[in-house]
Scaffold this motif. Structure first.
Motif, PDB file in Angstrom:
ATOM      1  N   PRO A 256      40.643   6.210 -32.591  1.00 52.43           N
ATOM      2  CA  PRO A 256      40.535   7.608 -32.476  1.00 52.43           C
ATOM      3  C   PRO A 256      41.945   8.430 -33.205  1.00 52.43           C
ATOM      4  CG  PRO A 256      40.762   6.487 -30.294  1.00 52.43           C
ATOM      5  CD  PRO A 256      41.193   5.575 -31.309  1.00 52.43           C
ATOM      6  N   CYS A 257      41.259   9.648 -33.812  1.00 57.38           N
ATOM      7  CA  CYS A 257      42.418  10.199 -34.704  1.00 57.38           C
ATOM      8  C   CYS A 257      42.194  11.687 -34.105  1.00 57.38           C
ATOM      9  CB  CYS A 257      41.932  10.381 -36.137  1.00 57.38           C
ATOM     10  SG  CYS A 257      41.853   8.606 -36.767  1.00 57.38           S
ATOM     11  N   PHE A 258      43.560  12.580 -33.973  1.00 60.91           N
ATOM     12  CA  PHE A 258      43.583  13.776 -33.483  1.00 60.91           C
ATOM     13  C   PHE A 258      44.251  14.747 -34.485  1.00 60.91           C
ATOM     14  CE2 PHE A 258      43.919  10.543 -30.550  1.00 60.91           C
ATOM     15  CZ  PHE A 258      43.034  10.852 -29.636  1.00 60.91           C
ATOM     16  N   ARG A 259      43.154  15.858 -34.757  1.00 64.19           N
ATOM     17  CA  ARG A 259      43.777  16.887 -35.882  1.00 64.19           C
ATOM     18  C   ARG A 259      43.449  18.429 -35.108  1.00 64.19           C
ATOM     19  NH1 ARG A 259      41.785  14.410 -41.807  1.00 64.19           N
ATOM     20  NH2 ARG A 259      42.972  12.442 -41.209  1.00 64.19           N
TER      21      ARG A 259
ATOM     22  N   THR B   1      35.198   3.734 -43.183  1.00 65.68           N
ATOM     23  CA  THR B   1      35.291   5.298 -43.563  1.00 65.68           C
ATOM     24  C   THR B   1      35.234   5.943 -42.150  1.00 65.68           C
ATOM     25  OG1 THR B   1      32.961   5.634 -43.568  1.00 65.68           O
ATOM     26  CG2 THR B   1      33.755   5.066 -45.525  1.00 65.68           C
ATOM     27  N   ALA B   2      35.205   7.119 -42.430  1.00 69.55           N
ATOM     28  CA  ALA B   2      35.009   8.021 -41.211  1.00 69.55           C
ATOM     29  C   ALA B   2      33.743   7.740 -40.459  1.00 69.55           C
ATOM     30  CB  ALA B   2      35.196   9.569 -41.607  1.00 69.55           C
ATOM     31  N   VAL B   3      33.889   7.348 -39.090  1.00 62.30           N
ATOM     32  CA  VAL B   3      33.117   6.766 -38.424  1.00 62.30           C
ATOM     33  C   VAL B   3      31.926   7.970 -38.099  1.00 62.30           C
ATOM     34  CG1 VAL B   3      32.098   5.671 -36.169  1.00 62.30           C
ATOM     35  CG2 VAL B   3      34.236   5.042 -37.473  1.00 62.30           C
ATOM     36  N   GLY B   4      32.386   9.139 -37.473  1.00 60.94           N
ATOM     37  CA  GLY B   4      31.639  10.269 -37.031  1.00 60.94           C
ATOM     38  C   GLY B   4      30.731  10.673 -38.211  1.00 60.94           C
TER      39      GLY B   4
ATOM     40  N   PHE C 185      38.230  12.327 -33.598  1.00 57.87           N
ATOM     41  CA  PHE C 185      37.128  11.574 -34.052  1.00 57.87           C
ATOM     42  C   PHE C 185      37.496  10.247 -34.366  1.00 57.87           C
ATOM     43  CE2 PHE C 185      39.952  13.515 -37.218  1.00 57.87           C
ATOM     44  CZ  PHE C 185      40.145  12.775 -38.056  1.00 57.87           C
ATOM     45  N   THR C 186      36.750   9.470 -34.734  1.00 61.62           N
ATOM     46  CA  THR C 186      36.928   7.899 -34.885  1.00 61.62           C
ATOM     47  C   THR C 186      37.024   7.762 -36.294  1.00 61.62           C
ATOM     48  OG1 THR C 186      35.835   7.513 -32.752  1.00 61.62           O
ATOM     49  CG2 THR C 186      36.451   5.568 -34.259  1.00 61.62           C
TER      50      THR C 186
END
Length: 431
Positions: free
Chosen positions: A259-262, A391-394, A281-282
């Motif tokens: 997971p990533c948080f911005r 890549t960006a999963v979402g 997002f993942t």
């Protein structure tokens, strides 16, 4: 972080490089700060030498039983303490100011990076595939997801506020499948070592990859010295922090699905509907640690690894080289992969692959010892770091939904993902 010696030796070249990013000339002011630092060091050294000489004379006077002279010398030594303290404080102040100024400056672009103020000056590098033709008007992912009753923004807003989503049923499974599929490709075929890193990191860790101090407002702080990671680049790159590696261990290649948080502080009013720009997002992140001589080739390899995922999903995309005004703070050169979204009728970024040179390595003090000491000497050299979304999963979920949607609102599962979906071939509305 920049090498002060390079700024001193080539002030005009340094200013010209930063000028390509639209920044004013700063080299002379930086050199002036460094002059103050060097002057304070020199003054302190002179004072220390004088104190040592006087202390030696004190000993000689005492040995000669000349107590009057000894006391006079001791008084002079004591008087030097205040001057030495002032010199030490001046040195510390100059070092702190120099570090602050250098930490706020972005990396300098490579010569081949196109000049330009913003994304309008980015250059298309190459294109893969063609746009799918539909015999119906393709919908956007949030329209599909809500009609499938498996993508819920209203409930997410009640739980957490805007820019969150609740995925359910087969869409939740599809997102998980995409992440696992990407990670398997990179670890089983592309030579990356899987890492499961912490999601909370210290200030120094965020500083090492240049999220701090400049981009503090974009991050989620959870305590005085803990931050939620905005990308797995942060912990993965810092795995080599304050280490001297033998050259034989390079390149190191790491991959993580996290997971990533911005905070998305600068995105007010942009992409407010759907999953394109969220606070959580993942993403699968790829990080490489290399020598300076191999980092350019590693950048091309990194790009090809990220592309392999989209090719396997048969998604149409293009690769663009970012111009100087659009690339990231720590980057020397960046390729963005932009996937075609039929519902939006637009290309949108799904991966960003950057080579950072020794910019992050200097902030982390990450080095290696060369095998060829005749060429490079016996001292350690800074490594080069690279990172990319793999890549960006979402966003991959969005691309799969919009590309492989059907007229009845269902979504066909790409062949490459069906084994991860338990053989499910089509996602349909929950009854």
């Amino acid at each position: 972080m920049h090498d002060i010696r390079i700024i001193r030796d080539n002030s005009e070249g340094f200013d010209a490089a930063l000028g390509r990013r639209g920044l004013p000339a700063v080299a002379q002011s930086i050199v002036a700060i460094d002059e103050r630092r060097k002057s304070a060091i020199a003054s302190l050294q002179v004072l220390q030498e004088k104190r040592n000489a006087l202390s030696k004379e004190v000993g000689q006077a005492k040995a000669a039983r000349d107590e009057e002279r000894a006391q006079a010398l001791m008084a002079e030594v004591a008087s030097l303490k205040e001057a030495m303290q002032e010199a030490e404080e001046a040195q510390k102040a100059a070092i702190a100011e120099l570090d602050e100024v250098l930490a706020a400056l972005p990396n300098t672009p490579l010569a081949e990076v196109p000049d330009g103020p913003d994304e309008s000056a980015n250059v298309v590098h190459h294109v893969f595939g063609t746009r799918r033709e539909f015999d119906f008007a393709p919908r956007q992912h949030f329209e599909l997801g809500e009609e499938l009753r498996q993508m819920d923004f209203e409930t997410a807003a009640k739980l957490s506020g805007s820019r969150f989503v609740v995925l359910k049923g087969h869409l939740a499974r599809l997102e998980r499948a995409i992440g696992q599929f990407m990670l398997d490709i990179h670890t089983q075929h592309n030579g990356y070592t899987e890492v499961n890193p912490p999601l909370l990191v210290h200030d120094d860790t965020m500083f090492g990859t240049a999220q701090l101090p400049k981009f503090r407002d974009d991050q989620f702080a959870v305590s005085d010295d803990k931050w939620l990671i905005p990308t797995a680049e942060v912990p993965l790159t810092n795995l080599v922090r304050e280490i001297i590696l033998p050259e034989g261990e390079l390149p190191l290649r790491f991959a993580a699905l996290t997971p990533c948080f911005r905070r998305e502080a600068g995105a007010a009013g942009r992409d407010t509907r759907g999953m394109l720009r969220q606070h959580q997002f993942t993403k699968v992140e790829l990080v490489s640690i290399t020598t300076p001589e191999t980092s350019r080739d590693e950048h091309e390899r990194l790009l090809s690894c990220a592309e392999a995922v989209l090719k396997a999903l048969d998604l149409h995309y293009r690769v663009v080289t970012l111009c100087t005004g659009d690339m990231g703070f720590a980057s020397q050169k960046t390729y963005d992969i932009e996937v075609w979204l039929p519902g939006q009728q637009a290309y949108r970024e799904i991966s960003s692959c950057s080579v950072c040179g020794d910019f992050q390595a200097r902030r982390m003090n990450a080095r290696y010892r060369p095998d060829d000491e005749k060429t490079f000497g016996k001292g350690a050299r800074f490594v080069h770091t690279l990172n990319g979304s793999g890549t960006a999963v979402g966003r991959a979920l969005i691309a799969v939904m919009e590309t492989w949607q059907n007229g009845d609102g269902s979504v066909t599962v790409p062949d490459a993902l069906r084994s991860y979906m338990g053989g499910i071939e089509r996602i349909e509305a929950i009854s």
